[in-house]
Design a protein around this motif. Structure first.
Motif, PDB file in Angstrom:
ATOM      1  N   ASN A   4      47.700 -16.470  59.046  1.00  0.00           N
ATOM      2  CA  ASN A   4      47.627 -17.465  60.420  1.00  0.00           C
ATOM      3  C   ASN A   4      49.067 -18.184  60.121  1.00  0.00           C
ATOM      4  OD1 ASN A   4      45.177 -17.239  61.101  1.00  0.00           O
ATOM      5  ND2 ASN A   4      44.227 -18.971  60.169  1.00  0.00           N
ATOM      6  N   ARG A   5      49.409 -18.636  59.032  1.00  0.00           N
ATOM      7  CA  ARG A   5      50.703 -18.872  58.823  1.00  0.00           C
ATOM      8  C   ARG A   5      52.066 -18.152  59.071  1.00  0.00           C
ATOM      9  NH1 ARG A   5      48.113 -20.841  53.981  1.00  0.00           N
ATOM     10  NH2 ARG A   5      49.015 -19.275  52.647  1.00  0.00           N
ATOM     11  N   ALA A   6      51.759 -16.747  58.887  1.00  0.00           N
ATOM     12  CA  ALA A   6      52.779 -15.778  59.169  1.00  0.00           C
ATOM     13  C   ALA A   6      52.801 -15.714  60.848  1.00  0.00           C
ATOM     14  CB  ALA A   6      52.647 -14.527  58.667  1.00  0.00           C
ATOM     15  N   LYS A   7      51.821 -15.647  61.368  1.00  0.00           N
ATOM     16  CA  LYS A   7      51.894 -15.417  62.775  1.00  0.00           C
ATOM     17  C   LYS A   7      52.476 -16.657  63.369  1.00  0.00           C
ATOM     18  CE  LYS A   7      47.975 -14.889  64.901  1.00  0.00           C
ATOM     19  NZ  LYS A   7      46.509 -15.193  65.318  1.00  0.00           N
ATOM     20  N   VAL A   8      52.475 -17.795  62.932  1.00  0.00           N
ATOM     21  CA  VAL A   8      53.095 -18.973  63.524  1.00  0.00           C
ATOM     22  C   VAL A   8      54.579 -18.772  63.313  1.00  0.00           C
ATOM     23  CG1 VAL A   8      53.200 -21.567  63.473  1.00  0.00           C
ATOM     24  CG2 VAL A   8      50.969 -20.502  63.380  1.00  0.00           C
ATOM     25  N   VAL A   9      55.033 -18.695  62.106  1.00  0.00           N
ATOM     26  CA  VAL A   9      56.246 -18.618  61.789  1.00  0.00           C
ATOM     27  C   VAL A   9      56.971 -17.355  62.584  1.00  0.00           C
ATOM     28  CG1 VAL A   9      58.016 -18.402  60.098  1.00  0.00           C
ATOM     29  CG2 VAL A   9      55.968 -19.706  59.598  1.00  0.00           C
ATOM     30  N   GLN A  10      56.393 -16.225  62.608  1.00  0.00           N
ATOM     31  CA  GLN A  10      56.790 -15.353  63.146  1.00  0.00           C
ATOM     32  C   GLN A  10      57.125 -15.626  64.880  1.00  0.00           C
ATOM     33  OE1 GLN A  10      54.065 -12.104  62.192  1.00  0.00           O
ATOM     34  NE2 GLN A  10      55.622 -11.084  60.923  1.00  0.00           N
ATOM     35  N   SER A  11      56.226 -16.240  65.327  1.00  0.00           N
ATOM     36  CA  SER A  11      56.266 -16.671  66.867  1.00  0.00           C
ATOM     37  C   SER A  11      57.531 -17.556  67.035  1.00  0.00           C
ATOM     38  CB  SER A  11      54.822 -17.374  67.426  1.00  0.00           C
ATOM     39  OG  SER A  11      53.926 -16.437  67.224  1.00  0.00           O
ATOM     40  N   MET A  12      57.492 -18.478  65.735  1.00  0.00           N
ATOM     41  CA  MET A  12      58.615 -19.541  66.077  1.00  0.00           C
ATOM     42  C   MET A  12      60.031 -18.670  66.276  1.00  0.00           C
ATOM     43  SD  MET A  12      57.561 -22.737  65.888  1.00  0.00           S
ATOM     44  CE  MET A  12      59.085 -23.909  65.328  1.00  0.00           C
ATOM     45  N   LEU A  13      60.009 -17.759  65.155  1.00  0.00           N
ATOM     46  CA  LEU A  13      61.061 -16.856  65.182  1.00  0.00           C
ATOM     47  C   LEU A  13      61.499 -16.064  66.540  1.00  0.00           C
ATOM     48  CD1 LEU A  13      61.167 -15.944  61.342  1.00  0.00           C
ATOM     49  CD2 LEU A  13      62.483 -17.935  62.284  1.00  0.00           C
ATOM     50  N   GLU A  14      60.560 -15.684  67.137  1.00  0.00           N
ATOM     51  CA  GLU A  14      60.755 -15.032  68.256  1.00  0.00           C
ATOM     52  C   GLU A  14      61.278 -15.603  69.290  1.00  0.00           C
ATOM     53  OE1 GLU A  14      56.725 -13.172  68.946  1.00  0.00           O
ATOM     54  OE2 GLU A  14      56.808 -11.796  67.050  1.00  0.00           O
ATOM     55  N   SER A  50      58.265 -23.450  55.559  1.00  0.00           N
ATOM     56  CA  SER A  50      59.641 -23.336  55.699  1.00  0.00           C
ATOM     57  C   SER A  50      60.072 -22.330  56.575  1.00  0.00           C
ATOM     58  CB  SER A  50      60.400 -23.288  54.233  1.00  0.00           C
ATOM     59  OG  SER A  50      60.019 -22.179  53.704  1.00  0.00           O
ATOM     60  N   LEU A  51      61.034 -22.596  57.465  1.00  0.00           N
ATOM     61  CA  LEU A  51      61.700 -21.407  58.276  1.00  0.00           C
ATOM     62  C   LEU A  51      62.894 -21.273  57.584  1.00  0.00           C
ATOM     63  CD1 LEU A  51      60.747 -22.909  61.740  1.00  0.00           C
ATOM     64  CD2 LEU A  51      59.778 -20.927  60.634  1.00  0.00           C
ATOM     65  N   PRO A  52      63.386 -19.816  57.614  1.00  0.00           N
ATOM     66  CA  PRO A  52      62.486 -18.494  58.168  1.00  0.00           C
ATOM     67  C   PRO A  52      61.597 -17.945  57.269  1.00  0.00           C
ATOM     68  CG  PRO A  52      64.632 -17.846  57.638  1.00  0.00           C
ATOM     69  CD  PRO A  52      64.476 -19.345  57.255  1.00  0.00           C
ATOM     70  N   ASP A  53      61.237 -18.221  56.139  1.00  0.00           N
ATOM     71  CA  ASP A  53      60.760 -17.647  55.088  1.00  0.00           C
ATOM     72  C   ASP A  53      59.181 -17.794  55.193  1.00  0.00           C
ATOM     73  OD1 ASP A  53      60.055 -19.713  53.305  1.00  0.00           O
ATOM     74  OD2 ASP A  53      62.460 -19.640  53.155  1.00  0.00           O
ATOM     75  N   GLY A  54      58.825 -18.983  55.836  1.00  0.00           N
ATOM     76  CA  GLY A  54      57.211 -19.141  55.845  1.00  0.00           C
ATOM     77  C   GLY A  54      56.693 -19.498  54.553  1.00  0.00           C
ATOM     78  N   GLU A  55      57.600 -20.174  53.498  1.00  0.00           N
ATOM     79  CA  GLU A  55      56.876 -20.793  52.028  1.00  0.00           C
ATOM     80  C   GLU A  55      55.881 -21.942  52.576  1.00  0.00           C
ATOM     81  OE1 GLU A  55      58.462 -22.537  48.146  1.00  0.00           O
ATOM     82  OE2 GLU A  55      59.663 -22.146  49.568  1.00  0.00           O
ATOM     83  N   ALA A  56      54.832 -21.927  52.079  1.00  0.00           N
ATOM     84  CA  ALA A  56      53.986 -23.053  52.355  1.00  0.00           C
ATOM     85  C   ALA A  56      53.881 -24.010  51.241  1.00  0.00           C
ATOM     86  CB  ALA A  56      52.364 -22.316  52.408  1.00  0.00           C
ATOM     87  N   THR A  57      53.751 -25.058  51.520  1.00  0.00           N
ATOM     88  CA  THR A  57      53.693 -26.392  50.676  1.00  0.00           C
ATOM     89  C   THR A  57      52.616 -27.392  50.965  1.00  0.00           C
ATOM     90  OG1 THR A  57      55.886 -25.690  49.808  1.00  0.00           O
ATOM     91  CG2 THR A  57      54.801 -28.065  48.822  1.00  0.00           C
ATOM     92  N   LEU A  58      51.639 -27.551  49.926  1.00  0.00           N
ATOM     93  CA  LEU A  58      50.645 -28.707  50.287  1.00  0.00           C
ATOM     94  C   LEU A  58      50.854 -29.857  49.412  1.00  0.00           C
ATOM     95  CD1 LEU A  58      47.851 -29.062  51.861  1.00  0.00           C
ATOM     96  CD2 LEU A  58      46.728 -28.330  49.632  1.00  0.00           C
ATOM     97  N   PHE A  59      50.809 -31.035  49.933  1.00  0.00           N
ATOM     98  CA  PHE A  59      50.836 -32.206  49.338  1.00  0.00           C
ATOM     99  C   PHE A  59      49.398 -32.870  49.281  1.00  0.00           C
ATOM    100  CE2 PHE A  59      54.861 -30.991  50.808  1.00  0.00           C
ATOM    101  CZ  PHE A  59      55.887 -31.273  49.795  1.00  0.00           C
ATOM    102  N   VAL A  60      48.946 -33.145  48.076  1.00  0.00           N
ATOM    103  CA  VAL A  60      47.700 -33.697  48.002  1.00  0.00           C
ATOM    104  C   VAL A  60      47.655 -34.965  47.283  1.00  0.00           C
ATOM    105  CG1 VAL A  60      46.321 -31.531  47.946  1.00  0.00           C
ATOM    106  CG2 VAL A  60      47.295 -32.644  45.858  1.00  0.00           C
TER     107      VAL A  60
END
Length: 613
Positions: free
Chosen positions: A90-100, A151-161
């Motif tokens: 899901n994350r990759a889909k969103v980031v790829q769409s942002m970059l497209e 992060s854009l463009p690499d798609g690195e995911a960070t969660l803050f709890v």
């Protein structure tokens, strides 16, 4: 909740090893401060070289999903195993769409998760349910009051709890262990929520610097290329803001103390359009979860059919459904408020809410309309069954039921990529009007049947008996997003059609409910009998159906490349309904209604397995 770690059998060794190497390339976050992050950001270029390309990350995640490997979510026992790699997809889909949309896009996507609320002025905490957009990207269904970034463009995911002091930890348990959460959810980084502001500041700066460094590959220095060393494109902070066309409410952008610092680089428009559209098209892993929630809910509907009898209360049917889906399916949440409408109660389309709390006594001769669906890992099901409380259909009940079933079968036969949902709604209305003519409620005047039905449709008579839309998108939300996105067909203004939650053309990967219904609602009948366009179609027979209630049949359907697959596995043919109510087995030995396109399955050892009928 259980978490199963890497499963390195021969069939998925390559994908798992890829992910392990990817995770291992990241610096461990063993402390609850930003020291490890600071060291990483100080070597931005070297760090970026360790990140696998976005397309490779997505491919590896899809491979893990196909074998249900890597971190797994499950409620234990025989409940479904959800590969957490699904959320990486899901994350990759969103980031790829942002970059497209914008190949030069860079910065941070920032979302705020759901909050643990209390009831009014008390300290009672309702059961937490994660905010849907946040869940779509991070899968953190069990963690409240979080933030997350991509992060854009690499798609690195960070969660803050959030972490807790002694007093809260004494009541609620110890603070989450960051390393555990990182592995549990399959994320690159997990930090304390108090570090969010510092992280955003440093990450935005790092991304700016990364662009300046990468732009020097031709030997020119920054000043020669930029006229002063400024990056060609400033990093943006992408926030979620947009209108939900079902509720009329807006998604609220993430907010934290100090976010005003980024007001000149924040983008409140791009993300909502892209993530909403991404949610419209379901991955194979998402379909598997929805196949499970439909299986659990279908079996629960069958149990309720078997138990229902005169002398019970509507709320007892609701209780039986909830018991089955939680006990046998691990579904703590319902997808929506249960509608247990028997007899005249079914005249109220969303019965079961405040003021109408599933409180009618079941009596002989009533027909039940039960609209109930459970959710698992925040993915919904939405199913409606109608059946006679007495265990047999009267002639009038049979006529209305068969008209609604005919509408559902007609739509199922036509569903495929390229068809208009608006056209499907009209097809359902046609079948219901034909059924009403057949049982004498409406009159055709001796003309050709199809011609008469078209005249009725032109007079908006279909909306009198089916005053709601044919169905809606379904996914993480029951009324899932994307129905009236920018650039898509607008909402119709005609009665009935304006209740549709989308007017789009269907495409492969979409999931919709197909829920035709026929109701006898006094105010609508009275209006039709005084309407110059409609009254001459109605006969005195219509008065025999006042107090009847209504019939609705609702299944969850995915659009395939050449048609559709019905995920719902409920009895639909009259003989199936009566057989189940008299104690017959389910699923049946033979599918007597293949036109419904049910793909029979069961859950075995946490995976969905298809059955040969």
């Amino acid at each position: 909740m259980s978490t199963e770690l890497w499963d390195l059998d021969d069939g998925n060794r390559q994908a798992n090893c890829y992910i392990i190497k990817f995770v291992a390339s990241l610096m461990p976050l063993k402390s609850k401060n930003m020291s490890s992050y600071g060291a990483r950001s100080g070597a931005a270029a070297g760090y970026m070289m360790k990140m696998p390309p976005l397309a490779d990350k997505r491919a590896a995640a899809e491979a893990l999903c196909s074998t249900c490997s890597g971190p797994i979510y499950s409620q234990g026992l025989n409940t479904f195993k959800v590969p957490m790699a699904m959320f990486e997809v899901n994350r990759a889909k969103v980031v790829q769409s942002m970059l497209e949309q914008d190949p030069s896009a860079k910065g941070l996507i920032l979302l705020e998760g759901g909050k643990q609320t209390t009831r009014y002025d008390t300290d009672h905490e309702p059961v937490f349910r994660q905010e849907s957009y946040f869940h779509y990207l991070f899968g953190a269904s069990q963690y409240s009051d979080c933030f997350g970034t991509l992060s854009l463009p690499d798609g690195e995911a960070t969660l803050f709890v959030p972490t807790y002091g002694v007093d809260v930890a004494t009541v609620c348990g110890a603070s989450p262990d960051f390393e555990f959460v990182k592995v549990e959810l399959g994320l690159e980084n997990v930090h304390d929520v108090v570090d969010l502001k510092a992280f955003v500041e440093r990450e935005m700066k790092r991304l700016d610097e990364t662009e300046v460094e990468s732009s020097c590959s031709d030997g020119l220095n920054n000043e020669e290329k930029k006229g002063g060393g400024e990056p060609a494109t400033k990093s943006k902070l992408y926030l979620l803001k947009g209108l939900n066309t079902d509720s009329g409410n807006f998604a609220t952008p993430a907010s934290f103390e100090g976010i005003d610092k980024f007001r000149d680089v924040r983008d409140d428009e791009s993300l909502f359009r892209i993530i909403s559209e991404s949610r419209v098209f379901k991955s194979s892993a998402e379909i598997d979860i929805m196949r499970y929630t439909n299986w659990v809910s279908s079996m629960a509907h069958v149990e309720v059919m078997r138990a229902a009898k005169p002398g019970m209360m509507e709320y007892q049917l609701e209780s039986l459904f909830q018991h089955h889906t939680y006990t046998h399916g691990g579904c703590r949440h319902m997808s929506y408020t249960c509608i247990c409408a028997c007899g005249p109660s079914a005249n109220i389309l969303h019965y079961g809410h405040a003021g109408r709390p599933n409180s009618r006594l079941l009596e002989e001769g009533m027909i039940a309309l039960l609209d109930m669906g459970a959710e698992y890992k925040c993915y919904a099901s939405d199913i409606t069954c109608s059946f006679p409380i007495s265990g047999f259909f009267t002639d009038d009940q049979k006529s209305i039921y068969e008209a609604v079933l005919a509408a559902q079968i007609k739509v199922m036969a036509m569903l495929k990529p390229g068809v208009s949902w608006l056209d499907m709604h009209r097809e359902a209305e046609r079948e219901i009007l034909k059924g009403l003519i057949g049982c004498g409620v409406l009159v055709g005047g001796g003309k050709d049947l199809d011609e008469v039905v078209e005249t009725m449709l032109d007079a908006d008579l279909g909306a009198i008996f089916m005053p709601h839309g044919l169905g809606h998108f379904i996914g993480i939300d029951t009324h899932d997003v994307g129905g009236y996105s920018p650039g898509k067909p607008a909402r119709s203004e005609r009665p009935g059609e304006r209740k549709l939650r989308t007017a789009r053309q269907l495409d492969e990967g979409m999931c919709v409910t197909v829920e035709p219904g026929c109701y006898f609602i006094d105010p609508l009948l009275d209006a039709a009998m005084s309407d110059e366009r409609q009254k001459h179609f109605l006969t005195e027979r219509v008065n025999d159906f006042r107090g009847f209630g209504g019939v609705r049949l609702e299944d969850d359907v995915r659009i395939t490349s050449d048609g559709c697959e019905n995920l719902t596995l409920c009895p639909r043919a009259i003989e199936e309904v009566l057989d189940v109510m008299s104690g017959g087995s389910w699923p049946p030995a033979t599918d007597v209604l293949p036109e419904m396109k049910r793909k029979w399955a069961t859950c075995k050892e946490g995976r969905m397995e298809f059955l040969d009928m």
